[in-house]
Enzyme design. Structure first.
Site, mmCIF file in Angstrom:
data_model
loop_
_atom_site.group_PDB
_atom_site.id
_atom_site.type_symbol
_atom_site.label_atom_id
_atom_site.label_comp_id
_atom_site.label_asym_id
_atom_site.label_seq_id
_atom_site.Cartn_x
_atom_site.Cartn_y
_atom_site.Cartn_z
ATOM 1 N N GLY A 46 68.803 -73.645 -67.189
ATOM 2 C CA GLY A 46 68.828 -74.086 -68.567
ATOM 3 C C GLY A 46 70.098 -74.869 -68.828
ATOM 4 O O GLY A 46 71.085 -74.734 -68.094
ATOM 5 N N GLN A 51 76.797 -78.248 -73.882
ATOM 6 C CA GLN A 51 77.397 -78.110 -72.548
ATOM 7 C C GLN A 51 77.687 -79.468 -71.915
ATOM 8 O O GLN A 51 78.317 -79.542 -70.865
ATOM 9 C CB GLN A 51 76.467 -77.317 -71.618
ATOM 10 C CG GLN A 51 76.344 -75.845 -71.992
ATOM 11 C CD GLN A 51 75.461 -75.116 -70.986
ATOM 12 O OE1 GLN A 51 74.245 -75.098 -71.129
ATOM 13 N NE2 GLN A 51 76.074 -74.547 -69.960
ATOM 14 N N CYS A 88 76.442 -68.932 -65.962
ATOM 15 C CA CYS A 88 76.357 -70.096 -66.848
ATOM 16 C C CYS A 88 77.013 -71.278 -66.160
ATOM 17 O O CYS A 88 78.083 -71.127 -65.553
ATOM 18 C CB CYS A 88 77.080 -69.767 -68.152
ATOM 19 S SG CYS A 88 77.067 -71.127 -69.341
ATOM 20 N N LEU A 89 76.372 -72.447 -66.244
ATOM 21 C CA LEU A 89 76.935 -73.645 -65.605
ATOM 22 C C LEU A 89 78.321 -73.982 -66.162
ATOM 23 O O LEU A 89 79.111 -74.629 -65.489
ATOM 24 C CB LEU A 89 75.999 -74.844 -65.807
ATOM 25 C CG LEU A 89 74.640 -74.765 -65.099
ATOM 26 C CD1 LEU A 89 73.790 -75.970 -65.473
ATOM 27 C CD2 LEU A 89 74.812 -74.666 -63.590
ATOM 28 N N HIS A 130 69.633 -67.291 -73.939
ATOM 29 C CA HIS A 130 70.946 -67.768 -73.475
ATOM 30 C C HIS A 130 71.228 -69.171 -74.042
ATOM 31 O O HIS A 130 72.338 -69.445 -74.516
ATOM 32 C CB HIS A 130 70.945 -67.763 -71.943
ATOM 33 C CG HIS A 130 72.197 -68.256 -71.289
ATOM 34 N ND1 HIS A 130 73.017 -67.449 -70.520
ATOM 35 C CD2 HIS A 130 72.768 -69.487 -71.257
ATOM 36 C CE1 HIS A 130 74.039 -68.173 -70.075
ATOM 37 N NE2 HIS A 130 73.910 -69.419 -70.492
ATOM 38 N N GLU A 131 70.210 -70.050 -74.003
ATOM 39 C CA GLU A 131 70.411 -71.434 -74.468
ATOM 40 C C GLU A 131 70.564 -71.505 -75.981
ATOM 41 O O GLU A 131 71.375 -72.281 -76.491
ATOM 42 C CB GLU A 131 69.259 -72.339 -74.004
ATOM 43 C CG GLU A 131 69.131 -72.474 -72.484
ATOM 44 C CD GLU A 131 70.444 -72.736 -71.783
ATOM 45 O OE1 GLU A 131 71.271 -73.522 -72.298
ATOM 46 O OE2 GLU A 131 70.667 -72.141 -70.715
ATOM 47 N N HIS A 134 73.969 -70.717 -76.861
ATOM 48 C CA HIS A 134 74.856 -71.882 -76.688
ATOM 49 C C HIS A 134 74.896 -72.740 -77.943
ATOM 50 O O HIS A 134 75.959 -73.174 -78.382
ATOM 51 C CB HIS A 134 74.367 -72.760 -75.525
ATOM 52 C CG HIS A 134 74.929 -72.386 -74.184
ATOM 53 N ND1 HIS A 134 76.280 -72.352 -73.925
ATOM 54 C CD2 HIS A 134 74.319 -72.071 -73.018
ATOM 55 C CE1 HIS A 134 76.478 -72.003 -72.655
ATOM 56 N NE2 HIS A 134 75.304 -71.822 -72.081
HETATM 57 NI NI NI Z 1 74.935 -71.215 -70.115
#
Ligand code: NI
Length: 177
Positions: A46, A51, A88-89, A130-131, A134
């Protein structure tokens, strides 16, 4: 399509509540395509627009062969609990167990500007939650115990001292002809 730079922990956009998208236009479709390309290149499940430094309520998901965009997403119902490890990226090499709802109903707008609803469970439901976090400026580490978070953040700060808060990805090698 363009590969976008990832914003890492320390970037203010990750802590910004993203704004509603007024209309799905050509510029937004471009952003959606760039988000998919960037997520795929980074091998994520995701990716939210903040991000990559853009504080609009747009995120993409690709989990268990389910691939979709969410514009202005909301969760209209949630039930059950699941606990599993997340990463998480934007916080590379940091992982922790997070409790999420097991099943949710998502309402969001697609790439064509149409509103849709979607039922999800397990990993897909986890990725959606999760997204959407964000988009509200929330990171998965916020769900950990204060002690666990302090330990992870102390390690992160030590390892990333003086480093930039954005990261350029390397495009995958072009296929051999
Ligand atoms: Ni993340």
């Amino acid at each position: 399509m363009s590969l976008l730079d990832l914003h890492l922990l320390g970037s203010s956009t990750l802590r910004t509540r993203s704004v509603e998208v007024a209309a799905v236009d050509e510029a937004l479709r471009q952003l959606i395509d760039d988000l998919f390309l960037t997520m795929d290149t980074a091998k994520g499940v995701g990716l939210a627009a903040n991000q990559v430094g853009i504080t609009k309520r747009v995120a993409v998901v690709d989990a268990e062969s389910d691939r979709f965009v969410m514009v202005n997403p909301i969760i209209t119902s949630a039930e059950g609990r699941q606990r599993a490890e997340e990463g998480c990226l934007s916080i590379p090499e940091v992982y922790g167990d997070v409790t999420r709802a097991e099943r949710i109903v998502l309402e969001a707008t697609d790439r064509e500007g149409r509103r849709y609803t979607k039922e999800a469970e397990g990993l897909v439901a986890r990725a959606i939650q999760h997204e959407i976090d964000h988009l509200d400026g929330i990171l998965f580490i916020d769900h950990l115990s204060a002690l666990k978070r302090q330990i992870l953040l102390a390690r992160w700060k030590k390892e990333n001292r003086g480093k930039a808060v954005t990261k350029s990805l390397q495009p995958p090698p072009s296929p051999k002809k």
